[in-house]
Design a protein around this motif. Structure first.
Motif: not given
Length: 313
Positions: A295-310
């Motif tokens: 999940a952190l990699a998805h956000v940190g690598e600039g792939r997330a569209l909006g928010k990511v939730v755990v």
């Protein structure tokens, strides 16, 4: 309790699941049984220890072993002096000072939390505190007919900022990578730019710029601003932030760092708009506690569209 911990700065591989002691709330603290924690870019930065300001309090090793600041869940216990909450209350907030959201329980200051609106799920509520506060304060002062540019508009704060600026009547330009252009349009952006192919400082001019990933010179930002315009950055490289702080005034434009005020007073207005249907919450993906590194990699690598939730079972 189960928690995702780390003992040194580095890539997601330094994270691991571990059984740790359940924390106890001290005076004016609340123990929250976590239902959901959303990921912010600050989590990625604090994981890696870059930029340097992410190491405040822990220059050599992490000050907090458990990341995750935007939490939502139920009050499990309260410490001495807590008057606003009691066990069973549904709450949410930005626990930036203590973190701990990537676990089954986390302790947070009473002042960091608000009652969760009944109309929002725990996952939805967790997306708002940090990203919503940045967006709310970052676009303040925008108005009808103004040209507003948001750099990093495809992420959590950016998606909120697009909608808030549009609600105020502004013409909004969103900047992010090519994979987020359609998403920014769906969030309401009038124009979209791929930062890899277009230098936004050579477009415009703009009346307001909210820069969530600052990396250019203050004179490039000056070039992009209309007379009387305002530039504020809320993230980016340390050299850029230092240049903005020390020489932004010399450009003859209002160029500075956005000092974000945390707390319910600054994120609850965004939650109210979400409840009213005037602002949409964009959740790209859900991950479980075991999947926090991904999940952190998805956000940190600039792939997330909006928010990511755990989500935490």
């Amino acid at each position: 309790m189960r928690a995702v911990v780390y003992d040194r700065y580095g890539p997601p591989a330094v994270l691991r699941i571990e059984d740790v002691a359940k924390p106890s709330p001290a005076a004016r603290q609340v123990l929250v049984k976590i239902a959901a924690t959303s990921i912010n870019l600050s989590d990625w930065e604090t994981l890696r220890g870059r930029p340097a300001y992410s190491r405040i309090g822990g220059p050599r090793r992490p000050a907090r072993r458990i990341l995750g600041s935007d939490i939502a869940g139920r009050v499990d216990a309260v410490g001495p002096g807590v008057t606003r909450f009691r066990p069973g209350d549904e709450v949410y907030g930005d626990n930036l000072t203590l973190k701990g959201g990537f676990a089954e329980y986390a302790v947070a200051p009473e002042t960091a939390l608000a009652r969760k609106p009944a109309a929002l799920t725990f996952a939805e509520a967790s997306t708002i505190p940090q990203a919503g506060a940045i967006a709310w304060q970052g676009i303040a002062g925008s108005g009808p007919g103004q040209r507003v540019l948001i750099n990093g508009a495809g992420g959590g704060s950016g998606a909120f900022a697009i909608q808030l600026a549009k609600r105020l009547g502004a013409h909004v330009t969103g900047v992010d990578n090519a994979g987020k252009l359609d998403f920014m349009r769906s969030a309401g952006a009038d124009d979209v730019l791929d930062y890899r192919t277009t230098d936004f400082t050579r477009t415009g001019p703009y009346d307001r710029i909210l820069d969530l990933v600052a990396s250019r010179s203050v004179f490039a930002y000056r070039r992009a601003l209309a007379p009387g315009g305002r530039y504020r950055c809320a993230g980016g490289s340390v050299p850029t932030l230092l240049r903005v702080l020390t020489t932004g005034w010399a450009t003859g434009r209002r160029i500075g760092v956005l000092v974000v005020r945390p707390g319910p007073a600054h994120f609850a207005p965004v939650a109210d708009l979400c409840v009213a249907g005037e602002v949409r919450i964009h959740i790209d993906r859900f991950f479980g506690l075991d999947e926090v590194p991904a999940a952190l990699a998805h956000v940190g690598e600039g792939r997330a569209l909006g928010k990511v939730v755990v989500t935490v079972a």
